[in-house]
Design an enzyme around this catalytic site. Structure first.
Site, PDB file in Angstrom:
ATOM      1  N   SER A  21       0.581  -1.277   0.266  1.00 14.35           N
ATOM      2  CA  SER A  21      -0.074  -0.050   0.061  1.00 14.35           C
ATOM      3  C   SER A  21       0.931   1.196   0.126  1.00 14.35           C
ATOM      4  O   SER A  21       0.674   2.311  -0.775  1.00 14.35           O
ATOM      5  CB  SER A  21      -0.921   0.063   1.139  1.00 14.35           C
ATOM      6  N   ARG A  44       0.400   8.173   5.867  1.00 11.45           N
ATOM      7  CA  ARG A  44      -0.506   7.428   6.677  1.00 11.45           C
ATOM      8  C   ARG A  44      -1.998   7.649   6.603  1.00 11.45           C
ATOM      9  O   ARG A  44      -3.052   6.922   6.810  1.00 11.45           O
ATOM     10  CB  ARG A  44      -0.050   7.261   8.078  1.00 11.45           C
ATOM     11  N   HIS A  47      -3.217   6.476   3.232  1.00 11.19           N
ATOM     12  CA  HIS A  47      -3.371   5.195   3.713  1.00 11.19           C
ATOM     13  C   HIS A  47      -4.782   4.835   4.324  1.00 11.19           C
ATOM     14  O   HIS A  47      -5.412   3.815   4.070  1.00 11.19           O
ATOM     15  CB  HIS A  47      -2.260   4.480   4.505  1.00 11.19           C
TER      16      HIS A  47
END
Length: 221
Positions: A21, A44, A47
């Site tokens: 990812s 993040r 993500h």
């Protein structure tokens, strides 16, 4: 492992999924102006949200990462506007340095005062938190009124947050509250526009705590 479908996942290993990812995020995001310290937060958040527009809209005060790491390592509390944020934070990394996560939105005294004054609970919760959590990290992902109240208290000298992670989501005052935050000369992580939310600010806190752990390990090594 047979999923009984024509589609087969690239991997079912959690660490491999995260690694793939992150590689995909880096490739798709392309060139950017974020610093090496800021990029793990951006990564993040993308993500957690799968939203590159949101990622590109992030704005960091120059001292934001340094201030956040220092607050975590000093055991300063993390104050959130709603319990969904508390549930998502990786609290073990906060607790190991003596910190905790606080949410006052459902405290009986907060609810009683908010009702008496005819204002949102988020406003009263911020007043309570600012009185007891100087130097803390204030994390607001849902209530623009909480962020606006925090800004007011900062301007009046009644609040001294170590870092503000202000990304409330919504249509009424959400974007405007973030505009006001970015006018302050205090450490903040925010974004431009209406997007945000619990998942987004949780991702920011968890990324920041990982950076704090890494920083502490480097200092010891």
């Amino acid at each position: 492992m047979d999923f009984g479908t024509e589609f087969k996942p690239l991997t079912v290993q959690p660490q491999e999924i995260e690694g793939l990812s992150f590689q995909m995020i880096t490739a798709e995001l392309g060139e950017h102006d974020f610093t090496a310290q800021q990029y793990p937060i951006v990564q993040r958040i993308i993500h957690a949200s799968a939203d590159f527009e949101l990622g590109r809209s992030l704005v960091f005060h120059p001292q934001a990462i340094e201030a956040g790491i220092a607050a975590i390592l000093a055991g300063k509390p993390i104050v959130a506007d709603v319990r969904m944020i508390e549930a998502g934070i990786a609290k073990a990394r906060i607790h190991q340095y003596g910190g905790d996560v606080r949410v006052h939105i459902s405290d009986p005294d907060v609810m009683e005062e908010a009702k008496a004054l005819g204002v949102t609970r988020a406003i009263i919760a911020m007043r309570k938190a600012c009185a007891e959590a100087p130097g803390g990290i204030f994390v607001i992902g849902n209530a623009p009124t909480a962020l606006l109240e925090l800004i007011r208290l900062v301007k009046e000298g009644a609040a001294q947050p170590g870092l503000v992670i202000g990304m409330p989501v919504g249509f009424v005052s959400a974007a405007e509250s973030k505009d006001e935050l970015r006018k302050l000369d205090i450490p903040y992580i925010s974004n431009i526009g209406r997007k945000g939310g619990s998942t987004v600010v949780v991702a920011a806190v968890n990324a920041l705590s990982l950076l704090a752990v890494r920083h502490a390990a480097e200092q010891q090594g």
